[in-house]
Each structure stands twice: as structure tokens, then as C-alpha cells.
Write an enzyme that holds these catalytic residues in place. Structure first.
Site, PDB file in Angstrom:
ATOM      1  N   ASP A 143       0.833  -1.205   0.000  1.00  0.00           N
ATOM      2  CA  ASP A 143       0.000   0.000   0.000  1.00  0.00           C
ATOM      3  C   ASP A 143       0.873   1.262   0.000  1.00  0.00           C
ATOM      4  OD1 ASP A 143      -2.280   1.784   0.675  1.00  0.00           O
ATOM      5  OD2 ASP A 143      -3.294  -0.080   1.170  1.00  0.00           O
ATOM      6  N   HIS A 201      -3.925   6.314   3.008  1.00  0.00           N
ATOM      7  CA  HIS A 201      -4.591   5.103   2.513  1.00  0.00           C
ATOM      8  C   HIS A 201      -4.067   3.840   3.201  1.00  0.00           C
ATOM      9  CE1 HIS A 201      -5.503   1.989  -0.615  1.00  0.00           C
ATOM     10  NE2 HIS A 201      -6.552   2.744  -0.889  1.00  0.00           N
ATOM     11  N   SER A 529     -11.047  -0.429  -1.857  1.00  0.00           N
ATOM     12  CA  SER A 529      -9.846  -0.404  -1.011  1.00  0.00           C
ATOM     13  C   SER A 529     -10.178  -0.618   0.455  1.00  0.00           C
ATOM     14  CB  SER A 529      -9.155   0.956  -1.115  1.00  0.00           C
ATOM     15  OG  SER A 529      -8.376   1.037  -2.272  1.00  0.00           O
TER      16      SER A 529
END
Ligand SMILES: *[C@@H]1O[C@H](CO)[C@@H](O)[C@H](O)[C@H]1NC(C)=O
Ligand SMILES: *[C@@H]1O[C@H](CO)[C@@H](O)[C@H](O)[C@H]1NC(C)=O
Ligand SMILES: *[C@@H]1O[C@H](CO)[C@@H](O)[C@H](O)[C@H]1NC(C)=O
Ligand SMILES: *[C@@H]1O[C@H](CO)[C@@H](O)[C@H](O)[C@H]1NC(C)=O
Ligand SMILES: *[C@@H]1O[C@H](CO)[C@@H](O)[C@H](O)[C@H]1NC(C)=O
Ligand SMILES: *[C@@H]1O[C@H](CO)[C@@H](O)[C@H](O)[C@H]1NC(C)=O
Ligand SMILES: *[C@@H]1O[C@H](CO)[C@@H](O)[C@H](O)[C@H]1NC(C)=O
Length: 741
Positions: A143, A201, A529
Site C-alpha cells: 500500500d 490510505h 480499497s
């Protein structure tokens, strides 16, 4: 849209040949610019082997001695074989002709695609756990890195890392791991932030999958509660592959190479490529194959290109592909007009206006430069078309949500956007007091503005309401059918992916507005996600009860025990949610599992067009052979927990799907099958009863599907369910003719 539909149709019709021919030819460009290519060479050979010198040798043979080492970008040598190098298309062609090379493909950029959500899926705080085993489970995330100081990754109460851990903490300067966050690596060596997450994220996905308890987590008071991941006692290892402009394919493969060798158990990959690419060219498909070989299950986001058919970009059967759906917590904004009427909009609005009324103006009424701008541009709030004097301190009504930043720049106070765009049907964090409404409410708002000399409005801070329609698949979530491997249903499963509150990097942007300087430790995000780490956390939870289960057994357990979703739209159903909605508590005791191992997947590759030489190289086993399969079976024979086929329209059909289940329930048990199907086909399971005498025993059966032929552009939705009276082992059965537009 028209353009995309067209491309998709092409992919569908030519799917198999398409991905074979693109393998090389697709990337031959007219100019001889060098680009980074990945040269994939399958499994590492047994015995003495020095991958990097072999890689350099191959390069030297193709491009000459002097520059080879400058051109070698990276060697993959820990978990599989291959390298990345800067190459011209001529060199690519030469390399791809070599016997030891499976495929050569351009390194492309992938894109990034909780308090309430774990309760919603039944994994309550009080749920049964095996903490000692759970703390031996290592979840890896590929990620944007991680924020190591986040409270979600505190190691209070943790013992030393599990013995199997062979990884390292190489996060760069000022990056410290602990007993919870046990490993970190990053791949862009010019990135001075190391493995530290400056985007948010990666921190969000890691805390969703395996974050610890954080009391009272919230976003400006919203969503307040105890945040936690699916497996709060598990360990985390973060592999940073993304920079602000995307996630480079050759970094992703490097992360797989390391993560597998480091000893992680479950990999969560919230990355993908829109307009998916075939399995030859997909770094995640290749990396996850080698993960599967080593007993590691990869979970991947299905993609955010819905609601159109054929958009799912996670396509291979050895990984679990996750769609995104709603939870019963919905976020809304109320706003009150000067006439006392209260309407409801959608955004995540953290601003408290204390019921103060603000003047309201429509973009149209604030038009300036009538000679340059028309009414539509003003209504879209294009900044050069708005008269600053007329919008200053006001709430501006616009047709285009992309213009929020401009409202701020022209000193508007806030905004109400009118949009039916699918992108905005999930609430987003905005940088000003603002909300989004559909055109129907928009007309009402405009009539109000027209009806008075002094239109006014007050927007309230967002609030949470119970959404009784949940779970519903989000419209952004990518849909099947699978454009590349039409006989494998994708996505596999759905999980919460709308308005998920989880930890965030304090350096991560709070909204899309660069002028928004707020910094938070928790935030709401939506996307496949966010759904992906819910399934990765669920897989880790199952693994903590069954440490020795194969990746396919865990995948099967999660899929066959999934809650049945209620179809809201009859056109996409299983193409939206796969087997259904993840239910981790039931997945611990599925009764039966559909297992597949490397040999089964290799045989599957034989049926989808890989050559025997490629398969030998992928497996690293020169003795491997392709089992004789029905010509054109394209994966129907793979022991997959769902049953899917693409068939020719108006042609009688008679298809057999062989399957084998392994008993993981009670030793003495008898399962009977129930079939639910559309009358247009006849589904027959032989035998219809399976009796087991021991745990681990396997029994085979065949699902025969026959019919007089399906209409054009048609899908049959059915299912079959094995039950011993206690367990229900459910598989969707979907047959479709090619999708037309
Ligand atoms: C590597 O990081 C640098 C600095 O952040 C960035 O400019 C560059 O685009 C990144 N390269 C890749 C391939 O992601
Ligand atoms: C609303 O009240 C809070 C607390 O008194 C204050 O901080 C905030 O600035 C007020 N908002 C407006 C728009 O007046
Ligand atoms: C509002 O007024 C404008 C002209 O000032 C007109 O074009 C528009 O149709 C009106 N809209 C509504 C919904 O009444
Ligand atoms: C689907 O609808 C039925 C009947 O309305 C309801 O009982 C069930 O809980 C719903 N299932 C889901 C997953 O929402
Ligand atoms: C391949 O087959 C040969 C001959 O049957 C055998 O000696 C060898 O061990 C096999 N190799 C592998 C990797 O299974
Ligand atoms: C299974 O059932 C058979 C016959 O009913 C019985 O003899 C046997 O002991 C049972 N085995 C187990 C493990 O319960
Ligand atoms: C085919 O089916 C899809 C999904 O149901 C639909 O969106 C599309 O409009 C249909 N195409 C035609 C030509 O009817």
C-alpha cells in the site's frame, strides 16, 4: 462512456487471444523509448542458483556488456524469479523469445482504489477468539506505507514477534517498528519519507485489517466509537509501493517477493488497474500466485469502476477479489432553507454552523463576464465566471462538484452541489460547509431561490442515521463478468466499503482541496480499497482458528458461508457481490471446503491459453504436464467455490462442472444438495448426497447444466447448497451469454 463500452466489448469478444497477443505486441511502440519492463521468469530453480548474476547475464546477452548493470532496475530472487529493467521494444521482443522467460510486460502504475463495520458483519468485540494463535498471524499490506505512531498500531500487551517472522524493519529515517507493527519496507529509494504513509490510505487499510483497539475514535465527532481491526492481536507488516502519482508495478512485485519470504500469512492489496489487464501482465496476479504456492492468501480490491459490467480488474482464481457494500450507518447532512423547509444532502460535513442562516446564491445569478461565460459555465461555478462580490460569504449553488475549491478561492462560504454523478452517491469529506443533492432536490432548491429576494440556508453538521437497506453494493464497485477469464466469477465476495472510519496519517489530505490544511488521526473513506482489508482481516480471523488451512480453504470458507445478498437490481446480482457478504464468524466453521493447490491452478492455466513451457517455468517443475481437459473448458474444471460459464447465445448447452469438497466439519456427516435455478436451465448434481466418515475426507460430484440455449445478453442466476442440517455450503451458479452494449 461510449469509448469504454467499446473497449470492453472488444475485450470480451477476444478475451483469451487478446491477452495472449498483448503479451508482447501490445507494448511495441513506434519510438524506441526505453521503459521499465518486468521480465517474469516463474519459480526459482531448485538447488544452487544465483538469480542476480543470472539476470545480469541474460541482460548482457541482449543489450551488451557495458550498460547491462545500469539497466537492471531490480532482481526478484526471494520468492520467485525475474527482474525489472529499462528496455526498448526490440530488446523486449528478444527477451520474450527466451525459454526461461514466461512473460515480459511494462511496469504499469496501479492506483489506489471502523468502528461500526466489524459489528455490522457480526464480528463483535465479544466474539470468540484464540488470542495466542491470533498473535502469531501476520497480515501484510502492499500500500502507501503506514503511520507507525498511530494509536491503532500500539504494541501495548504484545509479546515478541512470532518465530516464523523473517522480515525486517527498513522503513527509513525516524521510522520505528514495534511488537505490533513488526516490519516495514519501501521500494522507491528516492522517496525521502521511507515507508512512512504521507497519503493515509495504507494506514487506513492496515488499521481496518488488523489495527488494535482505540477508544473513542471519531472524525470531528462523527462515527464515535471503539475503532479496531478484524484481528486486533495480529501483527502487521507494511510494504510501501505507492507514491503520490501511483503504485509502480515493479515495486508491487518486489513487495510480494519480500512479503512471502518474510513469512506473512495474509496479504491485503487495495490496488488495481482500471481496464484490467490479462494475467500475464498483472503484477498482482503473478505475485499472488507465488504467495499461494507458499500458503499465503492474497486479498485484492475488485476495483472502483462500477456500476458497468466487465469492469472487475481482479481476475485470477488464486486470490480473493472484494466488492464494496454499505453498512447500516449512513451519513447525511440536513440543510434548512429560509422558508423553514429542511432537505437532506450527502457529504461528510464536519463544520458546525450553529443554525446560522447564510445568504444563498446560484452560480447562474452570480455570473460575470457575460461576454465570455454562458449561464451553464456560471452554474458549473467555473471560477472565472463567478462575480466574487456576489458570492463572498455566501453559500453558492453549483452544478459541478468538481468546483468546490473554486468556491473557496472566490471567497464563497460554502456550497450546495447538484449532481447525479455516480461518483458522488457516497458522501465525501469536503473542505467547506457543503453538501451534494440530486437534480430532483436541485430543482426544488432553485425554485426556492427564484421565489424570494433574500434566499438563505443553513447547512448542519453531518449526522449518522440507520440505513435499513444495507448491505447494498456501492455503485462505484466494479462488476463482473470477468472479461479475461469469463468462467471464473469475479468479484468473489463483498464487504463494507462505504463510509469506513479508520486510522489515518496526520499528513494525509483530509479532502481533495489542496487548501484544506486540516490534519486528522481517523477519517471516513469509501472504496473497494476499504472493503479489501475487511476480508483480509476476516481471512486472518479464520486462519487464527485453522493455522494449517490452505489459502483456497480459507477462501472457500469465506465464500460459501457469505450472507446472501438481496438483489436490488436484477441485472448485476452475483456480478456485483460474488458469493455474498462476508461473515467471518460463520466462516470459521464452513462444514465443507473447495480446495485447489498449485497443480490445479497450473492445469487451469493450461486451459486458458498458457503454453506448457510457460507453465513449467511458472511452477519451476520440469515434470509438470497439462491434464487432458475438455477443449475450451476455460476454468470450468477448476475446483472453485462458485460455478460460472460464459456460453454462446441461442445454442443448446450441456456443461459439466466437476467439483470436490473436503470435510472440515463433523467426522460423521451426510450432506444433501439443494439447487435453486432459473427454469430456463436444468441443474443436476450427481450424486446428490455425500456421506463422510472422517475429517479431511474428500468427495467428488458433478454439476451438470443443460438447456435449450440462452437469449442474447442474458444471465441465469442460480445456486446450489450442500447441507448436513447444521452447515450450509452455498455456491452461486451463473451462466451468461456475452454482454452487449
Ligand atoms: C519516487 O519518489 C519520488 C519522490 O517522492 C517521486 O517523485 C517519484 O515519482 C517516485 N517514483 C515512482 C516510480 O513512483
Ligand atoms: C459555532 O459554534 C462553535 C462553538 O461555539 C464555534 O467554534 C464556531 O465557530 C461556530 N460556527 C459559526 C459558523 O459561527
Ligand atoms: C429559476 O429562474 C430562472 C430564470 O431566472 C429560470 O430559468 C429557471 O427555470 C427557474 N427555475 C425554477 C426551478 O423555477
Ligand atoms: C433480505 O431480505 C429479507 C426479507 O426482506 C431479510 O429477511 C434479509 O435479512 C435480507 N438479507 C440481507 C442480507 O439484507
Ligand atoms: C521429474 O521426473 C524424474 C523422472 O521421473 C524424477 O527423477 C525427478 O525427481 C522429477 N522431478 C521433480 C522436480 O519432481
Ligand atoms: C460414525 O458413525 C458410525 C456408525 O453410525 C459409528 O460406528 C462411528 O463410531 C461414528 N464415528 C464417529 C467418529 O463418531
Ligand atoms: C445487456 O445487459 C446489460 C446488463 O443487464 C445492460 O446494461 C445492457 O444495456 C444490455 N445490452 C443491450 C444491447 O440490451
Amino acid at each position: 462512456m461510449a469509448k469504454m463500452s467499446c473497449t470492453r466489448n472488444f475485450l470480451l469478444l477476444y478475451s483469451i487471444t487478446f491477452f495472449i497477443s498483448t503479451n508482447i505486441k501490445g507494448y511495441v511502440t513506434a519510438d524506441e523509448d526505453r521503459k521499465v519492463y518486468i521480465v517474469y521468469m516463474g519459480s526459482l530453480p531448485q538447488g544452487e542458483y544465483s538469480p542476480s548474476s543470472h539476470h545480469l547475464n541474460i541482460l548482457k546477452q541482449v543489450i551488451g556488456d557495458s550498460s547491462a548493470s545500469n539497466r537492471l532496475v531490480r532482481s526478484y530472487a526471494r520468492s520467485f524469479n525475474g527482474f525489472a529493467a529499462t528496455l526498448t521494444s526490440k530488446e523486449v521482443q528478444e527477451l520474450s523469445g527466451r525459454k526461461e522467460v514466461v512473460s515480459v510486460f511494462q511496469s504499469r502504475k496501479f492506483k489506489l482504489q471502523t468502528t461500526r463495520s466489524w459489528d455490522f458483519i457480526g464480528l463483535h468485540e465479544s466474539v470468540k477468539r484464540v488470542p495466542s494463535v491470533e498473535s502469531d498471524v501476520i497480515v501484510g499490506l502492499i500500500d502507501t506505507g503506514i503511520w507507525p505512531e498511530s494509536e491503532s498500531f500500539s504494541d501495548k500487551g504484545f509479546g515478541p514477534p512470532p518465530k516464523k517472522w523473517k522480515g525486517a524493519c527498513l522503513g527509513g529515517k525516524n521510522f520505528k517498528c514495534n511488537k505490533k507493527l513488526i516490519g516495514a519496507r519501501y521500494y522507491n529509494k528516492t522517496d525521502k519519507t521511507g515507508a512512512r504513509d504521507v497519503d493515509g490510505h495504507g494506514t487506513h487499510t492496515a488499521s481496518t485489517a488488523a489495527g488494535g483497539f482505540v477508544r473513542g475514535a471519531n472524525f470531528y465527532g462523527l462515527g464515535k466509537g471503539n475503532a479496531r481491526g478484524g484481528v486486533p492481536s495480529a501483527r502487521i507488516a507494511a510494504y510501501k509501493v505507492c507514491s503520490p502519482d501511483g503504485c509502480e508495478g515493479h515495486y508491487i512485485l518486489a513487495a510480494f517477493d519480500d512479503a512471502i519470504a518474510d513469512g506473512i500469512d495474509i496479504l491485503s492489496v487495495s490496488l488495481g488497474i482500471s481496464f484490467g489487464i490479462g494475467p500475464y501482465d498483472d503484477a498482482v496476479a503473478i505475485g499472488s500466485f507465488h504467495a499461494m504456492k507458499q500458503g499465503v492468501l492474497t486479498v485484492q480490491a475488485a476495483g472502483n469502476d462500477g456500476p458497468f459490467p466487465l469492469t472487475v480488474s481482479s481476475i485470477v482464481p488464486w486470490l480473493l477479489s472484494v466488492a464494496a457494500s454499505t453498512t447500516d450507518r449512513r451519513i447525511i447532512d440536513r440543510f434548512t432553507l429560509g422558508n423553514g423547509e429542511t432537505l437532506i444532502g450527502s457529504s461528510i460535513n464536519s463544520f458546525e454552523l450553529n443554525n446560522t442562516m447564510f445568504p444563498l446564491v446560484s452560480g447562474r445569478d452570480a455570473l460575470k463576464h457575460a461576454e465570455l461565460c454562458d449561464v451553464d459555465s456560471a452554474m458549473n461555478c467555473e471560477s472565472q465566471c463567478l462575480d466574487e462580490r456576489l458570492v463572498k460569504g455566501k453559500i453558492v449553488v453549483c452544478n459541478s462538484p468538481y468546483q468546490l475549491i473554486k468556491i473557496g478561492e472566490t471567497h464563497g462560504f460554502g456550497s450546495i452541489f447538484i449532481s447525479d454523478s455516480v461518483e458522488y452517491n457516497v458522501p465525501q469529506v469536503l473542505s467547506l460547509p457543503a453538501t451534494i443533492i440530486d437534480t430532483q432536490l436541485g430543482n426544488k432548491l432553485i425554485s426556492y431561490i427564484n421565489s424570494t429576494k433574500m434566499p438563505r440556508v443553513s447547512i448542519r453538521k453531518s449526522e449518522e442515521i440507520k440505513d435499513l437497506t444495507a448491505p447494498v453494493v456501492a455503485s462505484f464497485s466494479s462488476r463482473g463478468p470477468n472479461a479475461y477469464i469469463p468462467d471464473i466469477l469475479k468479484p468473489d465476495i463483498t464487504a463494507p466499503g462505504v463510509n469506513i472510519l479508520a486510522a489515518y496519517s496526520p499528513l494525509g489530505p483530509v479532502s481533495d482541496d489542496k487548501n484544506d490544511k486540516r490534519s486528522v488521526n481517523f477519517i471516513f473513506e469509501s472504496g473497494t480499497s476499504m472493503a479489501c482489508p475487511h476480508v483480509a482481516g476476516s481471512a486472518a480471523y479464520v486462519k487464527s482458528f485453522h493455522p494449517n488451512w490452505s489459502p483456497s480453504a480459507i477462501q472457500s470458507a469465506l465464500m460459501t458461508t457469505a450472507w446472501r445478498m438481496n438483489a436490488t437490481k436484477h441485472t448485476d446480482r452475483e456480478f456485483a457481490y460474488g458469493a455474498g457478504h462476508v461473515n467471518p464468524v460463520r466462516a470459521v466453521d464452513p462444514g465443507l471446503v473447495y480446495e485447489a493447490f498449485e497443480a490445479d491452478y497450473l492445469n487451469f492455466l493450461c486451459t486458458v491459453g498458457f503454453t506448457l513451457d510457460q507453465i513449467k517455468t511458472i511452477s519451476g517443475d520440469k515434470n509438470v504436464s497439462c491434464k487432458k481437459t475438455v477443449k475450451g473448458s476455460f476454468g470450468k474444471e477448476l475446483n472453485y467455490p462458485t460455478i460460472t460459464a460464459r456460453v454462446k447465445e441461442k445454442t443448446p448447452l450441456n456443461i459439466s462442472f466437476p467439483r470436490t469438497v473436503t470435510n472440515v466439519g463433523h467426522a460423521n456427516s451426510t450432506y444433501r444438495v439443494k439447487v435453486f435455478n432459473d427454469r430456463i436451465i436444468n441443474v443436476n448434481v450427481v450424486p446428490d448426497t455425500l456421506s463422510f466418515k472422517s475429517v479431511g475426507e474428500k468427495k467428488s460430484f458433478v454439476v451438470n447444466v443443460a438447456g435449450r440455449g440462452l437469449p442474447e445478453n442474458y444471465t441465469v442466476w442460480g445456486s446450489l447448497e450442500w447441507s448436513d442440517g447444521i452447515h450450509r455450503v452455498r455456491s452461486p451458479v451463473t451462466l451468461h451469454t456475452p454482454v452487449t452494449f
